[in-house]
Design an enzyme around this catalytic site. Sequence first.
Site, PDB file in Angstrom:
ATOM      1  N   TYR A 155       1.078  -0.736  -0.231  1.00  0.00           N
ATOM      2  CA  TYR A 155       0.466  -0.033   0.237  1.00  0.00           C
ATOM      3  C   TYR A 155       0.856   1.212  -0.374  1.00  0.00           C
ATOM      4  CZ  TYR A 155      -3.509   3.533   1.925  1.00  0.00           C
ATOM      5  OH  TYR A 155      -3.801   4.820   1.923  1.00  0.00           O
ATOM      6  N   ALA A 195       3.874   2.191  -1.177  1.00  0.00           N
ATOM      7  CA  ALA A 195       4.504   1.721  -2.079  1.00  0.00           C
ATOM      8  C   ALA A 195       3.860   2.507  -2.997  1.00  0.00           C
ATOM      9  CB  ALA A 195       5.104   0.659  -2.340  1.00  0.00           C
TER      10      ALA A 195
HETATM   11  N1  LIG Z   1      -8.623   5.809   6.791  1.00  0.00           N
HETATM   12  C1  LIG Z   1      -7.372   6.150   6.907  1.00  0.00           C
HETATM   13  O1  LIG Z   1      -6.686   5.704   8.005  1.00  0.00           O
HETATM   14  C2  LIG Z   1      -6.533   6.397   5.956  1.00  0.00           C
HETATM   15  C3  LIG Z   1      -4.918   7.272   6.304  1.00  0.00           C
HETATM   16  C4  LIG Z   1      -4.194   7.675   4.996  1.00  0.00           C
HETATM   17  C5  LIG Z   1      -4.664   8.317   3.354  1.00  0.00           C
HETATM   18  N2  LIG Z   1      -5.671   7.196   3.780  1.00  0.00           N
HETATM   19  C6  LIG Z   1      -6.291   7.033   2.080  1.00  0.00           C
HETATM   20  O2  LIG Z   1      -7.608   8.475   1.691  1.00  0.00           O
HETATM   21  C7  LIG Z   1      -8.688   7.698   0.933  1.00  0.00           C
HETATM   22  C8  LIG Z   1      -9.323   7.869   1.882  1.00  0.00           C
HETATM   23  O3  LIG Z   1      -9.408   6.698   2.470  1.00  0.00           O
HETATM   24  P1  LIG Z   1     -11.267   6.342   3.421  1.00  0.00           P
HETATM   25  O4  LIG Z   1     -10.377   6.240   4.556  1.00  0.00           O
HETATM   26  O5  LIG Z   1     -12.211   7.443   3.347  1.00  0.00           O
HETATM   27  O6  LIG Z   1     -11.410   4.543   3.054  1.00  0.00           O
HETATM   28  P2  LIG Z   1     -12.949   4.546   2.892  1.00  0.00           P
HETATM   29  O7  LIG Z   1     -12.636   2.833   2.514  1.00  0.00           O
HETATM   30  O8  LIG Z   1     -14.490   4.844   3.376  1.00  0.00           O
HETATM   31  O9  LIG Z   1     -13.458   5.275   1.189  1.00  0.00           O
HETATM   32  C9  LIG Z   1     -12.635   5.036  -0.140  1.00  0.00           C
HETATM   33  C10 LIG Z   1     -13.383   5.005  -1.709  1.00  0.00           C
HETATM   34  O10 LIG Z   1     -13.257   4.645  -2.365  1.00  0.00           O
HETATM   35  C11 LIG Z   1     -13.782   4.393  -3.215  1.00  0.00           C
HETATM   36  N3  LIG Z   1     -13.583   3.135  -4.075  1.00  0.00           N
HETATM   37  C12 LIG Z   1     -12.429   1.744  -4.320  1.00  0.00           C
HETATM   38  N4  LIG Z   1     -11.677   1.368  -5.481  1.00  0.00           N
HETATM   39  C13 LIG Z   1     -12.568   2.711  -6.371  1.00  0.00           C
HETATM   40  C14 LIG Z   1     -12.624   2.287  -7.644  1.00  0.00           C
HETATM   41  N5  LIG Z   1     -11.779   1.574  -8.446  1.00  0.00           N
HETATM   42  N6  LIG Z   1     -13.397   3.125  -8.127  1.00  0.00           N
HETATM   43  C15 LIG Z   1     -13.587   3.908  -7.224  1.00  0.00           C
HETATM   44  N7  LIG Z   1     -13.559   4.324  -6.589  1.00  0.00           N
HETATM   45  C16 LIG Z   1     -13.516   3.347  -5.432  1.00  0.00           C
HETATM   46  C17 LIG Z   1     -14.521   2.718  -2.102  1.00  0.00           C
HETATM   47  O11 LIG Z   1     -15.671   2.280  -2.559  1.00  0.00           O
HETATM   48  C18 LIG Z   1     -14.925   3.943  -0.815  1.00  0.00           C
HETATM   49  O12 LIG Z   1     -15.908   4.881  -1.191  1.00  0.00           O
HETATM   50  C19 LIG Z   1      -7.786   6.645   0.255  1.00  0.00           C
HETATM   51  O13 LIG Z   1      -6.706   7.028  -0.686  1.00  0.00           O
HETATM   52  C20 LIG Z   1      -6.859   5.514   1.475  1.00  0.00           C
HETATM   53  O14 LIG Z   1      -5.999   5.662   1.063  1.00  0.00           O
HETATM   54  C21 LIG Z   1      -6.949   7.016   4.501  1.00  0.00           C
END
Ligand SMILES: NC(=O)c1ccc[n+]([C@@H]2O[C@H](COP(=O)([O-])OP(=O)(O)OC[C@H]3O[C@@H](n4cnc5c(N)ncnc54)[C@H](O)[C@@H]3O)[C@@H](O)[C@H]2O)c1
Length: 242
Positions: free
Chosen positions: A146, A148
């Site tokens: 992830y 990477a």
């Molecule tokens: N929650 C954390 O701790 C955290 C920390 C750092 C970064 N992030 C990043 O923040 C972003 C949002 O994360 P989150 O915590 O809100 O997660 P989440 O799972 O609540 O939201 C991610 C959303 O992306 C959508 N998704 C997945 N694959 C998809 C695709 N192929 N096309 C379109 N949509 C797609 C999912 O359906 C979901 O609604 C992500 O990129 C995650 O890597 C999250």
Amino acid sequence: MVALVTGGAGGIGGAIATALAGRGHRVAVADVDLVGLARKAEEFGGLAVEMDVRDPESVRTGVAKTIAELGPLDVLVHAAGVVGGAGPLLSLPVESMDAVLAVNVRGTFLITQAVGEAMVAARRGGSIVHISSAGSFQPTVGLGHYEATKAAMNALTRSAALELAPHGIRVNAVAPGPVETPLTAAAMADPAARAPWVERIPLGRLANTDDLVPTVLLLASLEARHITGTVLPIDGGQLLRG
Ligand SMILES: NC(=O)c1ccc[n+]([C@@H]2O[C@H](COP(=O)([O-])OP(=O)(O)OC[C@H]3O[C@@H](n4cnc5c(N)ncnc54)[C@H](O)[C@@H]3O)[C@@H](O)[C@H]2O)c1
């Protein structure tokens, strides 16, 4: 102002979409989760756009629909992302790597390309904000695959910032530490599993989506008009510790 938020049905994307709408933007939320998408769009009167960021056709159709219904795009917040399981690199199935590369790297490339192209054609500048991760700078055992992909996202952010600057289009990213959202809910539910994550954070707690929203709104806005190519940690100081 018109904004498109990918991953708009999710925790971080959903909170940002609601906040952008609250600031008077016309907002489209894009996601593969159609039920969550419809619920979120209805919540603030936004446009629901079915989009799979892995698929070039789906991305182009979704961007075109947003522009046709709301007008030229001013802001993209790209929050769609997956973790793709967890495990040490020596035993991680290659399918996990492929899954996370497809959404987080291919998806970032495709959405940046499609929105960048539309913003260049519209000749009114714009702002793109990618949601990266503090993990792109700091390893955690079991999340190498992830992390990477998020490091690749940072590189795409910088390249796009350089290439799109002549068009008045800024490209930045934020790099959150752990945030309480559906993505992390299962992992953080067990207090014993949660404690080591909290201990890494000098400010002493996990982030919530309200901790991210103001910075993303700032980067998306003209107040940040001279900021491009940055990847800004929002991590409670986690990166201060090795
Ligand atoms: N929650 C954390 O701790 C955290 C920390 C750092 C970064 N992030 C990043 O923040 C972003 C949002 O994360 P989150 O915590 O809100 O997660 P989440 O799972 O609540 O939201 C991610 C959303 O992306 C959508 N998704 C997945 N694959 C998809 C695709 N192929 N096309 C379109 N949509 C797609 C999912 O359906 C979901 O609604 C992500 O990129 C995650 O890597 C999250």
